[in-house]
Design a protein around this motif. Structure first.
Motif, PDB file in Angstrom:
ATOM      1  N   ILE A   1      27.012 -22.168  24.658  1.00 11.74           N
ATOM      2  CA  ILE A   1      27.713 -23.194  25.419  1.00 11.74           C
ATOM      3  C   ILE A   1      26.836 -24.436  25.419  1.00 11.74           C
ATOM      4  O   ILE A   1      25.672 -24.376  25.826  1.00 11.74           O
ATOM      5  CB  ILE A   1      27.992 -22.730  26.867  1.00 11.74           C
ATOM      6  CG1 ILE A   1      28.877 -21.472  26.847  1.00 11.74           C
ATOM      7  CG2 ILE A   1      28.627 -23.852  27.689  1.00 11.74           C
ATOM      8  CD1 ILE A   1      28.991 -20.773  28.189  1.00 11.74           C
ATOM      9  N   ILE A   2      27.394 -25.566  24.964  1.00 10.22           N
ATOM     10  CA  ILE A   2      26.670 -26.833  24.915  1.00 10.22           C
ATOM     11  C   ILE A   2      27.403 -27.804  25.834  1.00 10.22           C
ATOM     12  O   ILE A   2      28.604 -28.024  25.691  1.00 10.22           O
ATOM     13  CB  ILE A   2      26.613 -27.383  23.478  1.00 10.22           C
ATOM     14  CG1 ILE A   2      25.940 -26.366  22.552  1.00 10.22           C
ATOM     15  CG2 ILE A   2      25.898 -28.731  23.447  1.00 10.22           C
ATOM     16  CD1 ILE A   2      26.033 -26.693  21.077  1.00 10.22           C
ATOM     17  N   SER A   3      26.663 -28.383  26.794  1.00 10.37           N
ATOM     18  CA  SER A   3      27.288 -29.265  27.777  1.00 10.37           C
ATOM     19  C   SER A   3      26.254 -30.222  28.366  1.00 10.37           C
ATOM     20  O   SER A   3      25.072 -29.890  28.450  1.00 10.37           O
ATOM     21  CB  SER A   3      27.895 -28.411  28.894  1.00 10.37           C
ATOM     22  OG  SER A   3      28.509 -29.229  29.868  1.00 10.37           O
ATOM     23  N   PRO A   4      26.699 -31.407  28.806  1.00 11.74           N
ATOM     24  CA  PRO A   4      25.758 -32.331  29.450  1.00 11.74           C
ATOM     25  C   PRO A   4      25.227 -31.803  30.783  1.00 11.74           C
ATOM     26  O   PRO A   4      24.067 -31.994  31.118  1.00 11.74           O
ATOM     27  CB  PRO A   4      26.545 -33.615  29.650  1.00 11.74           C
ATOM     28  CG  PRO A   4      27.896 -33.408  29.100  1.00 11.74           C
ATOM     29  CD  PRO A   4      28.015 -31.996  28.630  1.00 11.74           C
ATOM     30  N   THR A   5      26.084 -31.146  31.569  1.00 13.17           N
ATOM     31  CA  THR A   5      25.675 -30.523  32.831  1.00 13.17           C
ATOM     32  C   THR A   5      26.464 -29.232  33.018  1.00 13.17           C
ATOM     33  O   THR A   5      27.593 -29.117  32.553  1.00 13.17           O
ATOM     34  CB  THR A   5      25.923 -31.426  34.066  1.00 13.17           C
ATOM     35  OG1 THR A   5      27.312 -31.686  34.173  1.00 13.17           O
ATOM     36  CG2 THR A   5      25.140 -32.728  33.979  1.00 13.17           C
ATOM     37  N   VAL A   6      25.866 -28.272  33.701  1.00 11.64           N
ATOM     38  CA  VAL A   6      26.538 -27.005  33.986  1.00 11.64           C
ATOM     39  C   VAL A   6      26.203 -26.592  35.416  1.00 11.64           C
ATOM     40  O   VAL A   6      25.040 -26.640  35.820  1.00 11.64           O
ATOM     41  CB  VAL A   6      26.099 -25.882  33.009  1.00 11.64           C
ATOM     42  CG1 VAL A   6      26.681 -24.539  33.418  1.00 11.64           C
ATOM     43  CG2 VAL A   6      26.485 -26.218  31.578  1.00 11.64           C
TER      44      VAL A   6
ATOM     45  N   VAL B   1      21.862 -27.446  27.669  1.00  8.70           N
ATOM     46  CA  VAL B   1      22.311 -28.395  28.686  1.00  8.70           C
ATOM     47  C   VAL B   1      21.419 -29.627  28.622  1.00  8.70           C
ATOM     48  O   VAL B   1      20.213 -29.547  28.875  1.00  8.70           O
ATOM     49  CB  VAL B   1      22.264 -27.752  30.096  1.00  8.70           C
ATOM     50  CG1 VAL B   1      22.787 -28.719  31.137  1.00  8.70           C
ATOM     51  CG2 VAL B   1      23.064 -26.451  30.116  1.00  8.70           C
ATOM     52  N   GLY B   2      22.030 -30.768  28.283  1.00  7.57           N
ATOM     53  CA  GLY B   2      21.274 -32.011  28.156  1.00  7.57           C
ATOM     54  C   GLY B   2      20.733 -32.517  29.477  1.00  7.57           C
ATOM     55  O   GLY B   2      19.702 -33.167  29.534  1.00  7.57           O
ATOM     56  N   GLY B   3      21.409 -32.216  30.570  1.00  3.32           N
ATOM     57  CA  GLY B   3      20.995 -32.654  31.897  1.00  3.32           C
ATOM     58  C   GLY B   3      20.581 -31.476  32.750  1.00  3.32           C
ATOM     59  O   GLY B   3      19.677 -30.725  32.413  1.00  3.32           O
ATOM     60  N   THR B   4      21.319 -31.283  33.855  1.00  5.54           N
ATOM     61  CA  THR B   4      20.968 -30.258  34.837  1.00  5.54           C
ATOM     62  C   THR B   4      21.814 -28.996  34.692  1.00  5.54           C
ATOM     63  O   THR B   4      23.032 -29.063  34.606  1.00  5.54           O
ATOM     64  CB  THR B   4      21.130 -30.813  36.265  1.00  5.54           C
ATOM     65  OG1 THR B   4      20.239 -31.923  36.427  1.00  5.54           O
ATOM     66  CG2 THR B   4      20.822 -29.769  37.321  1.00  5.54           C
TER      67      THR B   4
END
Length: 169
Positions: free
Chosen positions: A34-39, A109-112
């Motif tokens: 799973i690739i996402s900016p935030t999760v 996750v690119g962010g948090t």
């Protein structure tokens, strides 16, 4: 994953997964990425029992299967990558009951990544149990008070545990 919700995943047991050390004759299987900016995980992201089935997998053993740790008393070899874990957990071999290994989850996750629930790729508790699966987290910021686990299955009658899986953060 919302509070009180469970998002279940199952792995692909036919995938060779050479990055984990799998071969055509001895596949390690793969789970989900799973690739996402935030999760945010307030419920459960579950791969419990999402790995190899009864009597299958590279660490399958009669008295508890291996993965990141050895299981049972007749130890099978451990397998998979320590730093980039993606292999599925092996199923337990003895008896006829369902003894699955844990699944595999990779989060990028690119962010948090906020975990107040659980990320769980454990093997279910059952006699002569399967081994835990894999969790690989690549995150910029990890927060929360939740649980991240890849436990081997515990015994219900006979004292043969499945080996733990692998987690890398």
């Amino acid at each position: 994953v919302g509070f009180g919700s469970v998002l279940g995943i199952r792995g692909n047991t036919n995938a060779v997964n050479p990055e984990s050390g799998g071969t055509t004759g001895n596949p390690h299987g793969t789970g989900v990425t799973i690739i996402s900016p935030t999760v945010t995980i307030d419920g459960t992201l579950s791969g419990v029992g999402g790995g190899f089935g009864h009597g299958k997998g590279p660490g399958c053993g009669f008295d508890g299967s291996a993965h990141g740790g050895k299981g049972g008393t007749v130890g099978s070899s451990t397998y998979g990558s320590l730093t980039r874990p993606t292999a599925l957990g092996s199923g337990g071999a003895a008896g006829s009951a369902s003894r699955e290994g844990g699944g595999a989850i990779r989060l990028v996750v690119g962010g948090t990544l906020d975990v107040n629930g659980a990320i769980d790729v454990s093997a279910p508790s059952n006699d002569r149990a399967g081994s835990g699966g894999s969790i690989w987290l690549t995150v910029s910021n990890l927060t929360g008070r939740g649980v991240i686990k890849a436990e081997g299955g515990g015994p219900t009658v006979h004292p043969f545990l499945g080996g733990g899986g692998r987690i890398a953060i």
